[in-house]
Enzyme design. Structure first.
Site, PDB file in Angstrom:
ATOM      1  NE  ARG A  21      -3.390  -2.557   2.274  1.00 18.88           N
ATOM      2  CZ  ARG A  21      -4.710  -2.708   2.171  1.00 18.88           C
ATOM      3  NH1 ARG A  21      -5.487  -1.671   2.166  1.00 18.88           N
ATOM      4  NH2 ARG A  21      -5.233  -3.904   2.075  1.00 18.88           N
ATOM      5  CB  SER A 136     -21.031 -13.272  11.155  1.00 18.46           C
ATOM      6  OG  SER A 136     -20.291 -12.244  10.578  1.00 18.46           O
ATOM      7  CB  THR A 244     -18.223   5.473  11.794  1.00 21.29           C
ATOM      8  OG1 THR A 244     -16.959   6.138  11.962  1.00 21.29           O
ATOM      9  CG2 THR A 244     -18.788   5.911  10.456  1.00 21.29           C
ATOM     10  CE  LYS A 247     -16.337   4.210   7.279  1.00 18.34           C
ATOM     11  NZ  LYS A 247     -14.950   4.266   6.812  1.00 18.34           N
ATOM     12  CB  THR A 276      -8.292   2.767  24.726  1.00 15.87           C
ATOM     13  OG1 THR A 276      -7.602   3.531  23.757  1.00 15.87           O
ATOM     14  CG2 THR A 276      -9.776   2.851  24.464  1.00 15.87           C
TER      15      THR A 276
HETATM   16  N1  PMP Z   1     -17.722  -0.964   9.683  1.00 18.17           N
HETATM   17  C1  PMP Z   1     -17.644  -0.854   8.348  1.00 18.17           C
HETATM   18  C2  PMP Z   1     -18.663  -1.545   7.512  1.00 18.17           C
HETATM   19  C3  PMP Z   1     -16.615  -0.103   7.754  1.00 18.17           C
HETATM   20  O1  PMP Z   1     -16.525   0.000   6.429  1.00 18.17           O
HETATM   21  C4  PMP Z   1     -15.677   0.549   8.590  1.00 18.17           C
HETATM   22  C5  PMP Z   1     -14.530   1.404   8.047  1.00 18.17           C
HETATM   23  N2  PMP Z   1     -14.197   1.318   6.772  1.00 18.17           N
HETATM   24  C6  PMP Z   1     -15.795   0.393   9.970  1.00 18.17           C
HETATM   25  C7  PMP Z   1     -16.819  -0.364  10.487  1.00 18.17           C
HETATM   26  C8  PMP Z   1     -14.830   1.078  10.889  1.00 18.17           C
HETATM   27  O2  PMP Z   1     -15.215   2.400  11.072  1.00 18.17           O
HETATM   28  P1  PMP Z   1     -14.103   3.522  11.442  1.00 18.17           P
HETATM   29  O3  PMP Z   1     -13.505   3.943  10.142  1.00 18.17           O
HETATM   30  O4  PMP Z   1     -14.872   4.583  12.136  1.00 18.17           O
HETATM   31  O5  PMP Z   1     -13.113   2.843  12.328  1.00 18.17           O
END
Ligand code: PMP
Length: 405
Positions: A21, A136, A244, A247, A276
């Protein structure tokens, strides 16, 4: 250094598979999204970003940035440690209240990312329900897979969105054992929706809990931006909603929303929460402003614009004979079907046309389905789209890729 050869071998393998990457150095200018300056070793150029998960441009929103300024001026930079040790701030508390209210749940719990929220919650559920079986979806995100693995629970993987397969698996198991079904509302690489209502029906029939990842939907769907569950009127049938703040909300952080007792037990038991440093107050303040803004008419306008821009781009790709994949959501994947040409297409678009879109190759997607994944936002205009289509068509021919009639 000792054992360096093992690291070199691991890297060699990654290089050999074309999976090494390289990150692009992007200077995003406040208020100018989706334009940015890409910096290369030999200079820089302006680019249009086409693959950001800042779906609505909220990462550049003035109200969000101003709220963050205010928070840093009044609270300083860091949170000072875990919430156990360093306490909490009014931003954390208000944000959790806002998120619970957004989803129509009793409580919410903030984590440092969406990844951590999935991993920490699912791994803890196995301890709370020691006999649980977790079902899942095969395309669930890595953070859910990791959490389920660490939960120690028995797990069953059902074929992506295959309700008959899920039912068959549920029927095979002891009806007396606790069960949980984990799935997503929008699958980020194909852009398809999870079959939420049918899964909720099965969950009721088999007395299973529902766990829904709305990471690619919060801020984007539903009257208040609470996600697809809100849009479909199904939020009360989802036991744990995960989302989240990184995004559509444009900041950073993750959360779950659920019944108070669930929230309280995860808060008290999940290592990924307890051990954490908590989210910086400045992040919580920005997220709070963003979530609140996207609940207003302004949010609804942005969501409508977002959907129409995605539809317009899909139409332009189709009109140009480009193989856009059949995504019903805001995600616009273009099938290339070959890893080298996918990478070459992305590179040429960047260096020759100032168009930034990452190639999506194996293992993120199955081999043979390599693609470019476009995420138009409300601030991508039609001129940018026409430039994009013209550039893709030019490179597409150079690379000998096939076009539809
Ligand atoms: N769930 C899904 C479906 C995702 O695509 C992502 C991130 N790409 C996450 C959880 C993790 O979220 P974050 O980027 O806030 O760590």
């Amino acid at each position: 250094m000792k054992h360096l050869k093992a690291f070199e071998d691991a890297l060699g393998e990654i290089h050999g598979e074309g999976r090494y990457r390289v990150f692009i150095d992007l200077h995003r200018h406040r208020g100018r999204f989706p334009k940015a300056t890409a910096r290369f070793e030999d200079g820089e150029r302006e680019v249009t970003i086409w693959c950001s998960n800042d779906y609505l441009g909220m990462g550049q929103d003035d109200d969000v940035a101003n709220a963050m300024h205010e928070a840093i001026d009044s609270f300083g930079a860091g949170s000072g440690g875990t919430r156990n040790i360093s306490g909490t701030t009014r931003y954390h508390v208000e944000l959790e209240k806002e998120l619970a209210d957004l989803h129509g749940k009793e409580g919410a719990l903030l984590f440092t990312s969406g990844y951590v929220s999935n991993e920490a919650t699912l791994s803890t559920l196995g301890r709370i329900l020691p006999d649980v079986i977790i079902y899942s979806d095969s395309l669930n995100h890595a953070s859910m897979i990791e959490g389920i693995r660490r939960s120690g629970a028995e797990r069953r993987i059902f074929k992506h969105n295959d309700i008959d397969h899920l039912r068959a698996l549920l029927e095979l198991d002891d009806p007396a054992r606790p069960k949980l079904i984990a799935f997503e509302s929008v699958y980020s690489m194909d852009g398809d929706f999870g079959r939420m209502e049918e899964i909720c029906d099965l969950a009721d029939e088999f007395n299973a809990l529902t766990y829904l990842d709305e990471v690619h939907a919060v801020g984007l769907y539903g009257k208040n931006g609470a996600g697809v569950a809100e849009m479909l009127g199904l939020a009360d049938r989802i036991d744990i909603i995960e989302g989240t703040l990184g995004k559509a909300y444009g900041v950073m952080g993750g959360y779950i929303a659920s019944h108070t007792t669930v929230i309280d037990s995860i808060r008290s038991m999940a290592s990924g929460f307890i051990f954490t440093t908590s989210t910086c107050p400045v992040m919580a303040a920005g997220a709070l402003a963003s979530v609140a803004k996207l609940r207003t008419d302004e949010g609804r306008r942005l969501r409508a614009d977002h959907q129409s821009k995605a539809a317009l781009l899909k139409q332009k790709f189709m009109d140009a004979g480009l193989p856009v994949m059949p995504s019903p959501s805001h995600i616009v994947p273009l099938l290339v079907g070959d890893p080298e040409r996918c990478k070459a297409l992305s590179d040429t678009l960047l260096f020759d046309f100032g168009i930034y879109v990452q190639p999506i190759n194996y293992p993120t997607v199955p081999r043979g389905t390599e693609r470019l994944r476009f995420t138009p936002s409300p601030v991508h205009d039609e001129v940018m789209m026409d430039e994009l289509v013209a550039a893709i068509l030019a490179v597409w021919k150079q690379l000998g890729l096939e076009q539809a009639a």
